[in-house]
Design a protein around this motif. Structure first.
Motif, mmCIF file in Angstrom:
data_model
loop_
_atom_site.group_PDB
_atom_site.id
_atom_site.type_symbol
_atom_site.label_atom_id
_atom_site.label_comp_id
_atom_site.label_asym_id
_atom_site.label_seq_id
_atom_site.Cartn_x
_atom_site.Cartn_y
_atom_site.Cartn_z
ATOM 1 N N SER A 62 0.860 -1.188 0.000
ATOM 2 C CA SER A 62 0.000 0.000 0.000
ATOM 3 C C SER A 62 0.890 1.230 0.000
ATOM 4 O O SER A 62 2.000 1.184 0.534
ATOM 5 N N VAL A 63 0.401 2.288 -0.609
ATOM 6 C CA VAL A 63 1.120 3.562 -0.551
ATOM 7 C C VAL A 63 0.377 4.449 0.446
ATOM 8 O O VAL A 63 -0.802 4.749 0.263
ATOM 9 N N ILE A 64 1.068 4.808 1.515
ATOM 10 C CA ILE A 64 0.443 5.551 2.615
ATOM 11 C C ILE A 64 0.545 7.054 2.380
ATOM 12 O O ILE A 64 1.631 7.588 2.150
ATOM 13 N N HIS A 65 -0.613 7.697 2.429
ATOM 14 C CA HIS A 65 -0.658 9.159 2.252
ATOM 15 C C HIS A 65 -0.897 9.868 3.567
ATOM 16 O O HIS A 65 -0.508 11.014 3.731
ATOM 17 N N GLU A 66 -1.599 9.209 4.488
ATOM 18 C CA GLU A 66 -1.776 9.779 5.828
ATOM 19 C C GLU A 66 -0.769 9.097 6.727
ATOM 20 O O GLU A 66 -0.974 7.975 7.178
ATOM 21 N N PRO A 68 2.145 8.633 9.857
ATOM 22 C CA PRO A 68 2.459 9.022 11.230
ATOM 23 C C PRO A 68 3.562 10.097 11.222
ATOM 24 O O PRO A 68 4.298 10.218 10.230
ATOM 25 N N ASN A 72 6.450 11.714 8.174
ATOM 26 C CA ASN A 72 5.922 12.874 7.462
ATOM 27 C C ASN A 72 6.845 13.360 6.350
ATOM 28 O O ASN A 72 6.391 13.850 5.327
ATOM 29 N N LYS A 75 6.298 11.021 3.096
ATOM 30 C CA LYS A 75 5.029 10.656 2.489
ATOM 31 C C LYS A 75 4.905 11.246 1.084
ATOM 32 O O LYS A 75 5.424 12.346 0.859
ATOM 33 N N TYR A 77 4.578 7.183 1.234
ATOM 34 C CA TYR A 77 5.581 6.126 1.297
ATOM 35 C C TYR A 77 4.891 4.771 1.222
ATOM 36 O O TYR A 77 3.694 4.667 1.492
#
Lengths: 133, 350, 389
Positions: A62-66, A68, A72, A75, A77
Motif C-alpha cells: 500500500s502507498v500511505i498518504h496519511e 504518522p 511525514n 510521504k 511512502y
C-alpha cells in the motif's frame, strides 16, 4: 518518549531479522516466539534463534498518504507484506522505490534504516525496511 | 606479517541534486560554480538514512563478499565520520550489531574531518599486525553538512565504504602506510553547531595541498617508487578540482586517477571519499595492480597508503554485492525544496 | 444456562460532539436504555462497559468506576467492568454481560459502549488506532492501521475476488442507510464516484473507504428471557453470542489475508448454536471500519460465496428490500465509529430491527438478525444473533 529498553531488547529482530524456529516441527517465527503455538508443550526447550533471509518478494503493498509523524518527511511512502525466501511473511516499509512501479511479486531486500527518533534529543530507532532487489 | 584488505563494500544513497538547482535558489550561477569545482551532481541521503545506515549497508556488502568469514572473528570496528548521529553514543556499536560482530570485540567512533575513515584503516592494520585481532573493520561514512548558500552546499554529500582488514586471503596487500599531521585550522565545526565553517582559500595551499603532497612524497621516498609505478591513485576529493591538481603536481596522470575520483558524480562524501574512491578502484583492479592512496582531513593531516592487489582477488566473490557503478545507476534527482526537507533544513514544529 | 433477552436500547447521536464529554455520553446512552426497558434503575445488578482507549484518548483509566459513579450505580456498589478488545470492545462487553445473565449470576445487567475520540488531534488518534495492530512489528515498522486493510484490498483485487469499484460500493450502501438514521454521523447518500475520487489514505483505499473518527455511546439492558415480559412487550431474544480470536498481526496469518478466520469461526459457532444458516438472516450489522472489511464480512459470515459479495453490494442487493439488508444503521462508515460504542450500537440496531422499532430503516418480517464486530485486523470477532419473539 518511548522506552529505551523496549527498543533495545528487540535489536536482533529489528536489525537482523532474527526470529526463532521450533525444532520440534520446523516452523519459523518472526518476530521471535519462545513457545510454538502448534506444538505448545512439546516445543519447550526446542525453540532456537533463526535469522530470516534478507530477501523476499512483495505479497501485497500500500502507498500511505496519511502518515504518522515519524514518516511525514517521506510521504507518500510504501509499505509491503513481504514473503521472505524462507516463506515467512513480514511487514515493513518499501523505500528507494518508484511508487508507481511497485508490484506484487517484486523481489526486495531488507536494509537497515532509521524508523523513528524520540524527538531531537532522544534515541534513534533503527530497523529493517525493504528496497527493490 | 602481511596485512591488507580482505574485503570491502560501498554504498551511496540514491538521490542527487545538481549545482544549478542549488544556485537557482541562492541567486548564483550554479552551473559555472559546478564547473569550477568539477562537480556535476552530489548525492543526498533520504530522510531515513544517516551515517549508521550508510555504514551498515557498506559493511553488509563487505561481509556478503566473504561468506567464509565469521563475523564473530572481527575484533575491532572503527567508524570515521564527521556526522555521527549522536554526539555521545557510538555509531560503531550499532553497525557491529547489524553485521553480527558483537560482543567479543572493541569498537570506537573516529573523527578527523575527512580522513577519519583512513585513520580507521591504520588502526585496524596495527591491531591485525600486532596479532591482537584476527580481523578489523574500518568504515568511512558521512552525511556531510554544508550551510545553506555556502560553497560547501554544492559539494557536501553522503556515502561510505567499509574495509575488512586482516592477514588471511587478502585481496590487496597494504605495503606501507604513513601520515603527515600538523595543527592547521582550515575547516571546523564546534560542538552543537549545525554547519561547519572554513577558512575559504586558506583550505587550499597551506592545508589540502601541503598535507597531501607532503604525505605522498614521504611515501614515494620511503618506498623508492615513482608515480608511474602505480596503476591507480586515489586522493582526497572535496571537489573534482583539488585532486586533479594535486595529482598533476605529484606527477600522476588523469588515467591513474580516473577510477579513484568519484566526487564529480557523487559530491564530497567527506570521511567516505577516499574509501569510496579506493572501492571503485578495487572494483576494476587486477592482480598485481599497485595503488597509491592519500587522504586528507582538515585540521589537518594526510594518511598515505601503498597497496598491491594480490592474486586472491581472482577468487574474491565481488559479485556477491553490487559494485559501485551499479550502486550509482538510476539516481533520482530532487529539487532544492525536497533536498532541504530531506536534510532537515526546514524548521518544523516540535 | 438460561435464555436472555434485550429489553432496552439507547444510542446517542454519533459524530464530532464537541460539547459532550465522555461521561456525559455514557450517561445519556445508559439512561435511554434503562428508560426504554421500563426499569427504575435499582434493579441493575452489574454493568459492563466496552471502551477501547479512554486511557489514551482522554487520559482517563478506570472508566468503569467513572461510569458507575456518574450513573449513580456506585452508590449501590454494583460491580462495574470495563472491557477492552480493540474495535470489538463493545461486542465483547455485550458477550460478558450476556454470560453474566445466562449463567444466573445476575438478573439485570446494563452493557454500555463509549468512546470520546475528538479530544485528541488526528495524528494522535491515528497512532491509537495503529496500536490495535501489532504495535512493535506493524505500527512500529511504519505500517498504519488503514494500510493493513489496504494491503488486504490490494490482494483481493489482485486475486480477482473483487474490483476496486465493488469494494468502494460498500460505502455507498452504508451511506444509503445512514441517510435514514437520525443518529448517524453522516446522513447523506453518496455516489460511487465520490468514494473512488476521495483523497487517498492508504492506496487503494481513500477517505470514503474509512469509517470516520467519532464520539458516541450506546447501551443495552439485558435480563432473563422469562422476566422480560414483566417489563415490556418489546424485547429481543439473544439466540447466540460467540467470540473468536486470531493472531494479533496480519503477517502471522501467512497468505490467508482476504478472509478473517475469527469471523468465520464465530459465525459458524453461532449458526450451530441456533441451528440456522446464513440464509436465515434477514438483516445484519457488519464491521465496516473499512469498505474492504465489509466485503470480507459478507463472505466470512456466509451471506455470499467468496468472490461474490462485492458484486452483490454494487448491485444493491444489500440495501433494505434487497437479498439481505446490511448495515441499516449506516454502519461504521455512515453512522460513525466511536470504537468502544460500535459493538453495542450494532446490537442495539439489530435489537430494534427484531423488535420492529427501526422506523424508516425497518426491514420487514425479521426473524433473525446478526451483528459482527471485529477488533484489530480481524484479531478478534464477535457474532451475535437475535431472534424475534
Amino acid at each position: 518518549m518511548s522506552s529505551v529498553a523496549r527498543e533495545w531488547r528487540e535489536i536482533p529482530g529489528r536489525y537482523n531479522l532474527v526470529g526463532t524456529k521450533c525444532t520440534n516441527c520446523g516452523r519459523i517465527f518472526f518476530p521471535a516466539r519462545t513457545f510454538c503455538p502448534d506444538c505448545r508443550r512439546a516445543s519447550i526447550g526446542k525453540i532456537e534463534p533463526y535469522a530470516l533471509a534478507r530477501t523476499g518478494t512483495v505479497y501485497s503493498f500500500s502507498v500511505i498518504h496519511e502518515a504518522p509523524d515519524c514518516n511525514n518527511m517521506q510521504k507518500p511512502y510504501a509499505v509491503a507484506m513481504v514473503e521472505t525466501d524462507d516463506g515467512v511473511m513480514i511487514e515493513g516499509q518499501l523505500v528507494d522505490v518508484d511508487l508507481e512501479k511497485i508490484e506484487i511479486g517484486m523481489p526486495v531486500r531488507a536494509v537497515l534504516r532509521k524508523l523513528d527518533a524520540d524527538g531531537k534529543a532522544g534515541v534513534i530507532h533503527y530497523g529493517y525496511k525493504f528496497v527493490p532487489q | 606479517m602481511e596485512v591488507g584488505i580482505v574485503s570491502y563494500g560501498a554504498y551511496v544513497p540514491r538521490y542527487r541534486i545538481k549545482p544549478e538547482e542549488i544556485g537557482r535558489i541562492w541567486g548564483v550561477d550554479g552551473k559555472s560554480m559546478g564547473k569550477g569545482l568539477m562537480i556535476n551532481q552530489k548525492s543526498v541521503p533520504s530522510p531515513d538514512e544517516d551515517v549508521v545506515t550508510i555504514a551498515t549497508e557498506a559493511a553488509r556488502y563487505m561481509m556478503d563478499r566473504v561468506p567464509e568469514v565469521d563475523p564473530k572473528d572481527i575484533g575491532a570496528i572503527y567508524i570515521g565520520s564527521e556526522s555521527h548521529p549522536y554526539a555521545v553514543k557510538p555509531t560503531s556499536t550499532i553497525v557491529a550489531e547489524a553485521i553480527g560482530a558483537t560482543p567479543a570485540m572493541t569498537a570506537a567512533d573516529m573523527e578527523f574531518a575527512c580522513k577519519a575513515g583512513t585513520a580507521g584503516i591504520q588502526a585496524c592494520m596495527g591491531l591485525v599486525g600486532a596479532g591482537m585481532v584476527r580481523y578489523g573493520v574500518a568504515i568511512g561514512s558521512d552525511t556531510s553538512q554544508g550551510a545553506p548558500g555556502d560553497a560547501l552546499e554544492y559539494s557536501a554529500s553522503a556515502g561510505g565504504a567499509a574495509y575488512l582488514i586482516g592477514s588471511e586471503n587478502i585481496i590487496a596487500r597494504i605495503n606501507k602506510t604513513l601520515s603527515f599531521t600538523t595543527d592547521t585550522p582550515d575547516f571546523w565545526r564546534r560542538e552543537g553547531q549545525p554547519y561547519p565553517l572554513h577558512g575559504g582559500r586558506f583550505t587550499g595551499e597551506p592545508a589540502y595541498f601541503r598535507h597531501i603532497t607532503s604525505a605522498a612524497k614521504m611515501m614515494l621516498d620511503a618506498m623508492g617508487t615513482k608515480p608511474e609505478d602505480y596503476k591507480h591513485a586515489v586522493f582526497h576529493q572535496p571537489n573534482g578540482k583539488f585532486p586533479t591538481r594535486v595529482a598533476a603536481m605529484l606527477g600522476f596522470t588523469p588515467e591513474q586517477i580516473q577510477y579513484g575520483l568519484l566526487t564529480p558524480e557523487i559530491g564530497n562524501t567527506y570521511s567516505g571519499a577516499v574509501p569510496l574512491g579506493l572501492a571503485n578502484v578495487l572494483d576494476h583492479a587486477e592482480p598485481g595492480d599497485r595503488i597509491f592512496v592519500t587522504s586528507y582531513g582538515s585540521g589537518a593531516g594526510s594518511d598515505a597508503f601503498d597497496i598491491t592487489v594480490t592474486d586472491a582477488i581472482k577468487d574474491y566473490k565481488r559479485d556477491n554485492a553490487p559494485v559501485l557503478e551499479r550502486i550509482l545507476e538510476n539516481p533520482v534527482y530532487v529539487d532544492y525544496g525536497t533536498y532541504a526537507k530531506f536534510k532537515g533544513k526546514i524548521v518544523m514544529p516540535e | 444456562m438460561r435464555d436472555v433477552a434485550i429489553i432496552g436500547t439507547g444510542v446517542t447521536k454519533f459524530g464530532e460532539l464537541w460539547d459532550k464529554s465522555f461521561r456525559a455520553l455514557g450517561i445519556e446512552a445508559g439512561m435511554k436504555a434503562i428508560a426504554d426497558a421500563g426499569l427504575a434503575g435499582d434493579e441493575i445488578d452489574a454493568m459492563y462497559i466496552g471502551n477501547m482507549s479512554a486511557g489514551r484518548f482522554i487520559n482517563q483509566q478506570h472508566i468503569d468506576a467513572l461510569i458507575a459513579d456518574y450513573t449513580g450505580m456506585a452508590s449501590r456498589h454494583i460491580p462495574a467492568i470495563r472491557v477492552e478488545c480493540g474495535g470489538a470492545s463493545g461486542g465483547v462487553a455485550f458477550r460478558q454481560a450476556y454470560m453474566d445473565v445466562a449463567s444466573g449470576v445476575s438478573d439485570y445487567v446494563v452493557v454500555g459502549g463509549a468512546e470520546k475520540m475528538t479530544d485528541m488531534d488526528d495524528a494522535a488518534i491515528n497512532s491509537v488506532l495503529d496500536a490495535t495492530a501489532d504495535a512493535e512489528w506493524e505500527a512500529g515498522m511504519g505500517v498504519t492501521f488503514p494500510s493493513l486493510y489496504a494491503m488486504i484490498a490490494r490482494r483481493m483485487i489482485h486475486d480477482g475476488e473483487a474490483t476496486r469499484e465493488e469494494i468502494a460500493s460498500f460505502a455507498v450502501n452504508s451511506h444509503f442507510h445512514g441517510a435514514l438514521n437520525p443518529n448517524a454521523q453522516f446522513r447523506k447518500e453518496i455516489k460511487l464516484d465520490t468514494v473512488l475520487r476521495s483523497g487517498p489514505v492508504a492506496d487503494p483505499l481513500g477517505v470514503f473507504d474509512c469509517a470516520p473518527i467519532s464520539d458516541g455511546a450506546a447501551a443495552l439492558v439485558l435480563c432473563p428471557l422469562e422476566k422480560a415480559k414483566e417489563h415490556t412487550d418489546c424485547y429481543a431474544k439473544i439466540a447466540a453470542v460467540t467470540q473468536a480470536s486470531d493472531t494479533l498481526a496480519l503477517f502471522s496469518r501467512g497468505r490467508d489475508i482476504t478472509s478473517f478466520r475469527a469471523t468465520r469461526e464465530a459465525a459458524n459457532r453461532a449458526y450451530q448454536q441456533v441451528g440456522i444458516t446464513a440464509n436465515d438472516i434477514q438483516v445484519a450489522e457488519v464491521h465496516d471500519n473499512y469498505t474492504v472489511a465489509g466485503i470480507m464480512a459478507l463472505q466470512d459470515l456466509g451471506f455470499f460465496p467468496k468472490g461474490e459479495a462485492g458484486k452483490a453490494v454494487l448491485d444493491g442487493q444489500c440495501r433494505i428490500g434487497g437479498k439481505i439488508a446490511i448495515n441499516t444503521s449506516g454502519g461504521l462508515k455512515a453512522r460513525g465509529h466511536p470504537i468502544g460504542a460500535t459493538g453495542v450500537a450494532q446490537v442495539a440496531e439489530i435489537a430494534d430491527q427484531v423488535r420492529g422499532r427501526a422506523d424508516k430503516r425497518q426491514v420487514e418480517n425479521v426473524k433473525y438478525a446478526l451483528a459482527q464486530n471485529t477488533g484489530g485486523i480481524g484479531s478478534a470477532a464477535t457474532v451475535t444473533i437475535l431472534e424475534a419473539i
